[in-house]
Write a protein that holds these residues in place. Structure first.
Motif, mmCIF file in Angstrom:
data_model
loop_
_atom_site.group_PDB
_atom_site.id
_atom_site.type_symbol
_atom_site.label_atom_id
_atom_site.label_comp_id
_atom_site.label_asym_id
_atom_site.label_seq_id
_atom_site.Cartn_x
_atom_site.Cartn_y
_atom_site.Cartn_z
ATOM 1 N N ASP A 112 -1.124 4.080 -7.181
ATOM 2 C CA ASP A 112 -0.968 4.899 -6.042
ATOM 3 C C ASP A 112 0.472 5.192 -5.821
ATOM 4 O O ASP A 112 0.708 6.047 -4.881
ATOM 5 C CB ASP A 112 -1.450 3.751 -4.849
ATOM 6 C CG ASP A 112 -3.048 3.641 -4.739
ATOM 7 O OD1 ASP A 112 -3.571 4.753 -5.382
ATOM 8 O OD2 ASP A 112 -3.473 2.770 -4.173
ATOM 9 N N ARG A 121 -2.775 8.529 -12.552
ATOM 10 C CA ARG A 121 -2.723 7.316 -11.713
ATOM 11 C C ARG A 121 -3.679 6.186 -12.388
ATOM 12 O O ARG A 121 -3.251 5.058 -12.266
ATOM 13 C CB ARG A 121 -3.111 7.761 -10.200
ATOM 14 C CG ARG A 121 -2.345 8.704 -9.617
ATOM 15 C CD ARG A 121 -2.538 8.822 -8.310
ATOM 16 N NE ARG A 121 -1.752 9.779 -7.328
ATOM 17 C CZ ARG A 121 -0.616 9.714 -6.821
ATOM 18 N NH1 ARG A 121 -0.344 8.184 -6.717
ATOM 19 N NH2 ARG A 121 0.022 10.408 -6.083
ATOM 20 N N GLU A 156 1.829 3.615 2.971
ATOM 21 C CA GLU A 156 0.601 3.951 3.488
ATOM 22 C C GLU A 156 0.806 3.948 5.110
ATOM 23 O O GLU A 156 1.135 2.747 5.359
ATOM 24 C CB GLU A 156 -0.509 3.450 2.743
ATOM 25 C CG GLU A 156 -1.960 3.972 3.575
ATOM 26 C CD GLU A 156 -2.349 5.166 3.134
ATOM 27 O OE1 GLU A 156 -2.070 6.241 4.049
ATOM 28 O OE2 GLU A 156 -2.597 5.362 1.980
ATOM 29 N N GLU A 199 -4.605 -1.212 -8.834
ATOM 30 C CA GLU A 199 -4.826 0.234 -8.360
ATOM 31 C C GLU A 199 -3.327 0.660 -7.593
ATOM 32 O O GLU A 199 -3.014 1.726 -7.651
ATOM 33 C CB GLU A 199 -5.819 0.370 -7.447
ATOM 34 C CG GLU A 199 -7.132 0.368 -8.488
ATOM 35 C CD GLU A 199 -8.378 0.530 -7.546
ATOM 36 O OE1 GLU A 199 -8.289 1.094 -6.155
ATOM 37 O OE2 GLU A 199 -9.685 0.453 -7.906
ATOM 38 N N GLU A 204 0.990 -1.351 -0.093
ATOM 39 C CA GLU A 204 0.043 0.096 -0.021
ATOM 40 C C GLU A 204 0.842 1.255 0.023
ATOM 41 O O GLU A 204 1.930 1.298 0.825
ATOM 42 C CB GLU A 204 -0.898 0.135 1.216
ATOM 43 C CG GLU A 204 -2.181 -1.065 1.125
ATOM 44 C CD GLU A 204 -2.907 -0.951 2.391
ATOM 45 O OE1 GLU A 204 -2.402 -0.552 3.509
ATOM 46 O OE2 GLU A 204 -4.160 -1.133 2.074
ATOM 47 N N HIS A 258 -0.240 8.733 -1.235
ATOM 48 C CA HIS A 258 -0.288 9.407 -2.304
ATOM 49 C C HIS A 258 0.657 10.606 -2.136
ATOM 50 O O HIS A 258 0.923 11.779 -2.857
ATOM 51 C CB HIS A 258 -1.669 9.995 -2.713
ATOM 52 C CG HIS A 258 -2.398 9.099 -3.457
ATOM 53 N ND1 HIS A 258 -3.502 9.367 -4.226
ATOM 54 C CD2 HIS A 258 -2.156 7.726 -3.831
ATOM 55 C CE1 HIS A 258 -4.177 8.586 -4.720
ATOM 56 N NE2 HIS A 258 -3.398 7.324 -4.351
#
Length: 509
Positions: A426, A411, A508, A422, A341, A344
């Motif tokens: 990111d 993105r 993240e 995805e 993860e 951004h």
């Protein structure tokens, strides 16, 4: 028999090919991630304890066989450390109630189909012999006793690095351990995954002050016979000559061996994989030498790479060696993960510049330089969140330390190119290694395709290390829709197709 161009076309991902597949994984038939001999003696060199303390960022920034930093091979990193930090188990974690082992280098699907063999002279910590490294125990299976380095020297056509090395490592792929999940694409993965192993191996060797060089040109059958393997199931991919000034003896006779192996699953054949490998084999040392010398007749343009064009340039400013992260090689390898993860949050332009500069300077091989092209690849960078660098698609020019804008990106587009994952969109940055497969095969043959994929794999491994040398960054390799990537990066990359993809950024929280 297919040539490399046909194999590449037949193994491409597209939205339709991914959508239409009816392949399902048979977990009851999953192969084990390591090789188990049933009756070979073992050699223990003790627990690996001496990884080099050289900074990872300097250890990966080597495009020549001999590093700038020179250590003392007699007292420095030994064979056990070289193999452990290239391919050994570096951490064990509990995941969903079960223990999971993770290796020093990343591997597609965590299936670990790459094995290392050592062909040695008389080392401080081992007698001359042919050994297979067991990543689970850090011990070595003893395949042969005696000095067989001359066999590899002859197979490589007298290549100087192999002829003078006290130890040469051979990387192989056991196809089924990867094709269980990835089927025909395993031939690509063999070079991606051996590339990440070799990136670590080169970093550890160069960090310890050893001369180390990847040798792609060698006759395959003598290596097959020396290791006692069957290329229908396990085949040699590359040699890595480590050390110098220890001439190999003349090649002697090699008695046939067929060591018994414990097979814990029922392998399924994918003939295209072996066919693709077989069509790129070299018959003997003279053929290997001629193939290597053929690179001198090819220019970078012949091989389909692109010099700077007319696009807007963003000049990069990597940090110097004095102010760069000093995280050591061994610690970086142990820290390396596969980031799941991404935040951004943007990364700094200097960290981007430093990672690209150190990881993508070039690979020390028997083929590049000395009048030959320095690379078969171009590198393209999709920037999503970098301070001071506008979002967009760029070609990275290592010699100029510059990004040249070649188009727009976003993105969502980046995620779609990577099989709709995805997490790729990111990330702050996506790096594609791209090659002109048609031009490569035309000018340096089917064996050149191996090298292009391998160079992409080594770049992938070095990007991992350069990223994880920074405390607040992480990254991961991904796969992609081949032709859609080429289209996205056109017209600049219209003649090129992706070899590998690495995405990095901040985790993240």
């Amino acid at each position: 028999m297919v040539d490399a161009r046909e194999y590449h076309e037949r193994s491409k991902h597209s939205p339709q090919s991914v959508r239409d597949t009816d392949w399902t994984l048979d977990f009851d038939n999953k192969p084990r991630p390591s090789k188990v001999y049933t009756d070979l003696p073992r050699l223990s060199l003790g627990e690996p304890v001496n990884p080099p303390d050289a900074p990872a960022l300097s250890a990966v920034a080597t495009s020549r066989p001999s590093p700038d930093r020179v250590g003392d091979p007699a007292t420095g990193t030994g064979l056990a450390e070289l193999c452990h930090y290239a391919a050994g188990v570096t951490k064990t974690l509990e995941i969903r109630g079960e223990q999971a082992s993770f290796r020093a280098a990343s591997c597609t699907g965590k299936l670990y189909h790459i094995d290392l063999y050592a062909v040695t002279g008389d080392l401080d910590d081992a007698d001359p012999g042919v050994y297979q490294y067991d990543p689970e125990s850090d011990e070595f299976h003893v395949l042969r006793e005696g000095d067989f380095r001359g066999v590899l020297a002859a197979a490589s056509g007298g290549q100087q690095g192999v002829a003078d090395a006290p130890v040469t490592l051979v990387a192989t792929s056991t196809w089924w351990r990867n094709s269980w999940k990835y089927r025909d694409r395993t031939y690509r993965h063999a070079f991606w995954d051996s590339g990440t192993v070799l990136a670590n191996l080169l970093a550890v060797a160069h960090g310890a002050g050893y001369r180390a060089e990847v040798v792609a040109g060698f006759a395959d059958e003598p290596v097959v016979e020396l290791l006692g393997i069957d290329p229908e199931w396990e085949a040699p991919l590359e040699l890595v000559a480590v050390g110098a000034d220890d001439p190999a003896p003349a090649p002697g006779s090699v008695e046939h061996i067929d060591p018994a192996i414990e097979v814990a699953s029922d392998p399924v054949e994918f003939p295209l994989i072996h066919d693709a490998w077989d069509q790129s084999t070299l018959a003997d040392g003279e053929t290997a030498e001629a193939w290597r010398e053929g690179f001198a007749d090819a220019t970078a343009a012949d091989c389909g790479t692109h010099a700077p064009g007319a696009g807007d340039l963003v000049q990069l400013d990597p940090v110097d060696d004095e102010t760069a992260s000093a995280r050591p090689v061994g610690n970086t390898i142990e820290r390396r993960g596969s980031l799941r993860e991404y935040s951004h949050e943007p990364i700094s332009d200097r960290k981007l510049a430093t990672i690209l500069d150190r990881a993508l300077r070039g690979v020390p091989t028997d083929c590049f330089g000395r009048g030959a092209p320095d690379s078969l690849l171009d590198y393209y960078v999709l920037v999503h969140a970098v301070e001071g660098v506008p979002s967009g698609a760029y070609q990275y020019h290592p010699g100029e330390n510059a990004l040249e804008r070649v188009g727009d990106t976003g993105r969502q587009e980046a995620a779609y190119l990577a099989l709709g994952q995805e997490v790729v969109g990111d990330a702050a940055v996506n790096v594609y290694a791209m090659a002109d497969v048609d031009a490569v095969v035309e000018h340096v043959g089917n064996r050149g395709y191996r090298l292009a994929q391998l160079e992409g794999g080594i770049a992938l491994g070095r990007l991992y290390l350069a990223t994880y040398a920074h405390r607040a960054l992480g990254g991961r390799g991904f796969t992609f829709y081949d032709d859609l990537v080429s289209e996205h990066l056109s017209p600049r990359a219209s003649n090129q197709t992706p070899m590998t993809l690495f995405a990095f950024g901040k985790p993240e929280q």
